[in-house]
Design a protein around this motif. Structure first.
Motif, short mmCIF file in Angstrom:
data_model
loop_
_atom_site.label_atom_id
_atom_site.label_comp_id
_atom_site.label_asym_id
_atom_site.label_seq_id
_atom_site.Cartn_x
_atom_site.Cartn_y
_atom_site.Cartn_z
N ASN A 93 -21.91 14.47 10.02
CA ASN A 93 -20.83 14.05 10.53
C ASN A 93 -19.95 12.92 9.86
OD1 ASN A 93 -20.52 15.37 13.52
ND2 ASN A 93 -22.86 14.76 13.24
N ILE A 95 -17.20 10.12 9.65
CA ILE A 95 -16.56 9.27 10.81
C ILE A 95 -15.92 7.75 9.94
CG2 ILE A 95 -17.89 9.77 12.63
CD1 ILE A 95 -19.59 7.03 12.15
N SER A 99 -13.24 6.15 14.56
CA SER A 99 -13.49 7.32 15.22
C SER A 99 -14.35 7.24 16.39
CB SER A 99 -14.76 7.96 14.18
OG SER A 99 -14.53 8.40 13.02
N THR A 100 -13.81 8.26 17.28
CA THR A 100 -14.22 8.18 18.62
C THR A 100 -15.65 8.12 18.91
OG1 THR A 100 -12.18 9.21 19.40
CG2 THR A 100 -14.03 9.35 21.03
N GLN A 101 -16.50 9.22 17.87
CA GLN A 101 -17.85 9.11 17.89
C GLN A 101 -18.64 7.68 17.85
OE1 GLN A 101 -15.67 10.95 15.96
NE2 GLN A 101 -16.74 12.67 15.24
N LEU A 102 -18.13 7.11 16.81
CA LEU A 102 -18.81 5.66 16.45
C LEU A 102 -18.68 4.86 17.94
CD1 LEU A 102 -20.04 4.33 14.49
CD2 LEU A 102 -17.98 3.32 13.70
N ASN A 103 -17.50 4.89 18.44
CA ASN A 103 -17.27 4.22 19.81
C ASN A 103 -18.37 4.53 20.88
OD1 ASN A 103 -15.28 2.54 18.54
ND2 ASN A 103 -13.78 3.98 19.22
N TYR A 104 -18.46 5.85 20.73
CA TYR A 104 -19.41 6.64 21.83
C TYR A 104 -20.81 6.11 21.69
CZ TYR A 104 -15.71 9.08 24.06
OH TYR A 104 -14.44 9.63 24.71
N LEU A 105 -20.95 6.18 20.45
CA LEU A 105 -22.63 5.82 19.98
C LEU A 105 -22.73 4.52 20.26
CD1 LEU A 105 -22.70 7.65 16.67
CD2 LEU A 105 -24.16 8.09 18.60
N TYR A 139 -24.86 10.51 9.99
CA TYR A 139 -23.40 10.12 9.98
C TYR A 139 -23.10 9.51 8.53
CZ TYR A 139 -22.63 10.96 14.90
OH TYR A 139 -22.39 11.52 16.01
#
Length: 257
Positions: A93, A95, A99-105, A139
């Motif tokens: 992935n 990022i 990135s939205t993914q990083l914020n969620y993680l 990531y």
């Protein structure tokens, strides 16, 4: 119809010796310095680099590997994507800082570790954030710096379409689970850790998994024929004959694909 992905996963390297070792012993994972990793566990703007154990492949057709060959080396081996999936290889992935993914993680990390002011130890299999710690190895920044031959180089990692094998190491005592940047730059420590990986976590394959064996020059093909003839402990006589038909050269790839 042109394609941007392949049914083959390619691993490139810079020497014929390494290709011979791969054919005889399988892939030996190595620690590689990454910008992500621990960074997911701390809400900081500083990129704390960590060395993660891995073997890397690219998902590109031969018509698009010219820059890959130039950067990583003119020797390689291509194996079926079916083999890669069977052994747990997975695409990364990519990022960036927004990135939205990083914020969620990071939200998940804060939730899981809300009873700890900070993580003071390596996670173990019993810790709830162990999966997140492992997930960090899949990531990669969209763009960034890569440690390559004792220096940093700028890379747009997204162009590499990387698939990665990350062996699941024991965290019981924390030894060589991940290497800090300081440990990675210590040549003796890095060599010792890589040797342990090669012995304990080889990534193996069978003759039928091999789609391509790549040498730098056509003139090297005969020498590789001779090398394959000596691998009777690894392959049958018929398998060796089949492997010889898989050999192509970087010269041919650049001219014909």
């Amino acid at each position: 119809m042109s394609v941007i992905s392949s049914k083959t996963l390619f691993h490139f390297t810079n020497s014929a010796e390494k290709i011979i070792n791969i054919l005889k012993n399988g892939f030996a994972p190595r620690f590689c310095l990454e910008q992500l990793g621990y960074d997911l566990f701390f809400d900081t703007d500083n990129k704390k680099e960590t060395a993660v154990p891995m073997t890397c492949f690219c998902d590109l057709p031969l018509s698009m590997v010219d820059k890959h060959l130039e950067f990583y080396g003119s020797y390689g081996i291509g194996l079926s994507k079916k083999w890669g999936k069977k052994h747990g290889l997975t695409p990364l992935n990519y990022i960036h800082e927004n990135s939205t993914q990083l914020n969620y993680l990071k939200q998940l990390v804060k939730f899981i570790t809300k009873f700890d002011e900070e993580i003071k130890h390596l996670p173990t299999e019993e810790d709830p954030y162990f999966a997140l710690f492992e997930l960090a190895g899949f990531y990669k920044p969209y763009t960034g710096q890569m440690w390559r031959i004792n220096k940093y180089v700028e890379k747009r990692f997204y162009d590499e379409r990387e698939w990665r094998y990350v062996p699941l190491l024991s965290t019981d005592d924390g030894s060589d689970y991940r290497l800090s940047k300081e440990e990675f730059l210590n040549e003796i420590k890095r060599a010792s850790a890589n040797d342990s990986l090669a012995k304990n976590f080889p990534l193996t394959f069978q003759c039928e998994d091999v789609k391509y064996i790549i040498v730098k020059k056509e003139s090297e093909m005969i020498a590789l024929f001779d090398a394959l003839d000596l691998m009777t402990e690894n392959f049958t006589e018929n398998e060796i004959k089949i492997l010889k038909t898989k050999i192509v050269s970087t010269e041919q790839i650049l001219q014909d694909f």
